[in-house]
Design an enzyme around this catalytic site. Structure first.
Site, PDB file in Angstrom:
ATOM      1  N   CYS A  70       0.869  -1.182   0.000  1.00 18.03           N
ATOM      2  CA  CYS A  70       0.000   0.000   0.000  1.00 18.03           C
ATOM      3  C   CYS A  70       0.899   1.223   0.000  1.00 18.03           C
ATOM      4  O   CYS A  70       1.688   1.413   0.944  1.00 18.03           O
ATOM      5  CB  CYS A  70      -0.862  -0.036   1.257  1.00 18.03           C
ATOM      6  N   ASN A  71       0.814   2.012  -1.037  1.00 17.65           N
ATOM      7  CA  ASN A  71       1.655   3.214  -1.134  1.00 17.65           C
ATOM      8  C   ASN A  71       1.324   4.212  -0.022  1.00 17.65           C
ATOM      9  O   ASN A  71       2.200   4.868   0.533  1.00 17.65           O
ATOM     10  CB  ASN A  71       1.432   3.902  -2.483  1.00 17.65           C
ATOM     11  N   CYS A 180      -0.834   3.535  -6.554  1.00 20.49           N
ATOM     12  CA  CYS A 180      -1.753   2.985  -5.542  1.00 20.49           C
ATOM     13  C   CYS A 180      -2.043   1.572  -5.994  1.00 20.49           C
ATOM     14  O   CYS A 180      -2.379   1.350  -7.172  1.00 20.49           O
ATOM     15  CB  CYS A 180      -3.050   3.802  -5.488  1.00 20.49           C
ATOM     16  N   HIS A 182      -4.438  -0.429  -5.532  1.00 16.23           N
ATOM     17  CA  HIS A 182      -5.786  -0.669  -6.062  1.00 16.23           C
ATOM     18  C   HIS A 182      -5.862  -0.366  -7.564  1.00 16.23           C
ATOM     19  O   HIS A 182      -6.652  -0.969  -8.286  1.00 16.23           O
ATOM     20  CB  HIS A 182      -6.812   0.219  -5.351  1.00 16.23           C
TER      21      HIS A 182
HETATM   22  N1  DGL Z   1      -3.960   0.592  -1.832  1.00 10.47           N
HETATM   23  C1  DGL Z   1      -3.562   1.775  -1.223  1.00 10.47           C
HETATM   24  C2  DGL Z   1      -2.341   2.416  -1.883  1.00 10.47           C
HETATM   25  O1  DGL Z   1      -1.566   1.729  -2.496  1.00 10.47           O
HETATM   26  C3  DGL Z   1      -4.500   2.749  -0.604  1.00 10.47           C
HETATM   27  C4  DGL Z   1      -5.916   2.849  -0.990  1.00 10.47           C
HETATM   28  C5  DGL Z   1      -6.732   3.565   0.047  1.00 10.47           C
HETATM   29  O2  DGL Z   1      -7.045   2.941   1.047  1.00 10.47           O
HETATM   30  O3  DGL Z   1      -7.058   4.750  -0.155  1.00 10.47           O
HETATM   31  O4  DGL Z   1      -2.120   3.584  -1.768  1.00 10.47           O
END
Ligand code: DGL
Length: 259
Positions: A70-71, A180, A182
């Site tokens: 998760c970034n 990100c 996602h």
């Molecule tokens: N998957 C996450 C990222 O890489 C964060 C997504 C979120 O919870 O806003 O930043």
């Protein structure tokens, strides 16, 4: 012992999928902080607390390494995690450096959560590598919601992207960075929106390459059955149905892009 994978939600599955490919004989714990997702629109203090709590839980289950897939969580909490624990902890950050190195003369668009783009860690990355001011940032928080709600209709995603990109001249971008985890579910939608002349990159493969190297160097590799146990904010999932559906989406996307 298992390798811990952590994300606010399902985004880290895009990285886990690569780990299952490269390191199929490891066991994994995947922790999605589903009670608190999304992180990207929350405060730094909240996110830090959530990440430290989740890490504590994972450590209690027994992990030999942790991938913060998760970034956003990485930018907020990686230093605290590394100060607290001595096992290897890998984080993720938007792939600005490779983008700048590979890009040539075209512009780069870094997409991420609002919190990642606001954070000092990202600002430092830009100051260090974007000497020629070729990088633009764009927050796409709704993509996190789409992924969490299992919205994978490419028409919906592409029209959302086009709406967010209204007023942008897409032809100036040589590289789009998915900052990100996602967003990696939607790589093909980004490719379609930007066209074949634009490279769409994320940090998944690089992170897993690094994980493999760290485990090998430290003699931590295992010959296990390749099991994944999924947790939603500390609650063990009785079956893997939900997460298996996300893994399947990635397999389908990969085979389509290789065809
Ligand atoms: N998957 C996450 C990222 O890489 C964060 C997504 C979120 O919870 O806003 O930043």
């Amino acid at each position: 012992m298992s390798i811990g994978f952590f994300d606010s939600g399902v985004g880290g599955i895009t990285v886990l999928a690569e780990a299952l490919k490269q390191l199929p004989r490891e066991n994994y714990i995947y922790y999605a902080d589903t009670d608190h997702v999304p992180y990207g629109t929350k405060s730094k203090e909240q996110v830090k607390r959530f990440v430290l709590e989740a890490a504590e839980f994972m450590v209690a289950q027994g992990i030999k390494a942790l991938v913060v897939a998760c970034n956003t969580a990485t930018s907020i909490a990686i230093n605290d995690l590394r100060a607290k624990y001595s096992f290897p902890i890998l984080g993720m950050e938007p792939a600005v450096k490779p983008a700048v190195e590979k890009n040539g003369s075209k512009r780069i668009l870094v997409t991420a959560t609002p919190l990642t783009l606001r954070e000092e860690k990202y600002q430092n990355l830009i100051a260090k590598f974007d000497k020629d001011h070729m990088v633009d940032g764009l927050a796409l928080p709704e993509l996190v919601e789409f992924a969490e709600n299992f919205v994978f209709d490419s028409n919906i995603i592409q029209s959302y992207l086009l709406q967010k990109l209204e007023g942008y001249d897409l032809s100036v971008y040589g590289t789009v960075v998915l900052g990100c985890t996602h967003f990696s579910f939607y790589k093909d939608c980004f490719r379609k929106v930007f066209g074949p002349g634009t490279l769409v990159i994320d940090g998944g493969v690089g992170t897993v390459n690094h994980l493999k190297k760290v485990l090998t160097d430290r003699g931590l590799c295992q010959d296990a059955e390749g099991k994944v146990i999924f947790y939603s904010s500390g609650r063990k999932q009785p079956d893997n149905t939900k997460y298996a559906q996300y893994l399947k989406i990635l397999q389908v996307a990969n085979s389509a892009s290789q065809a």
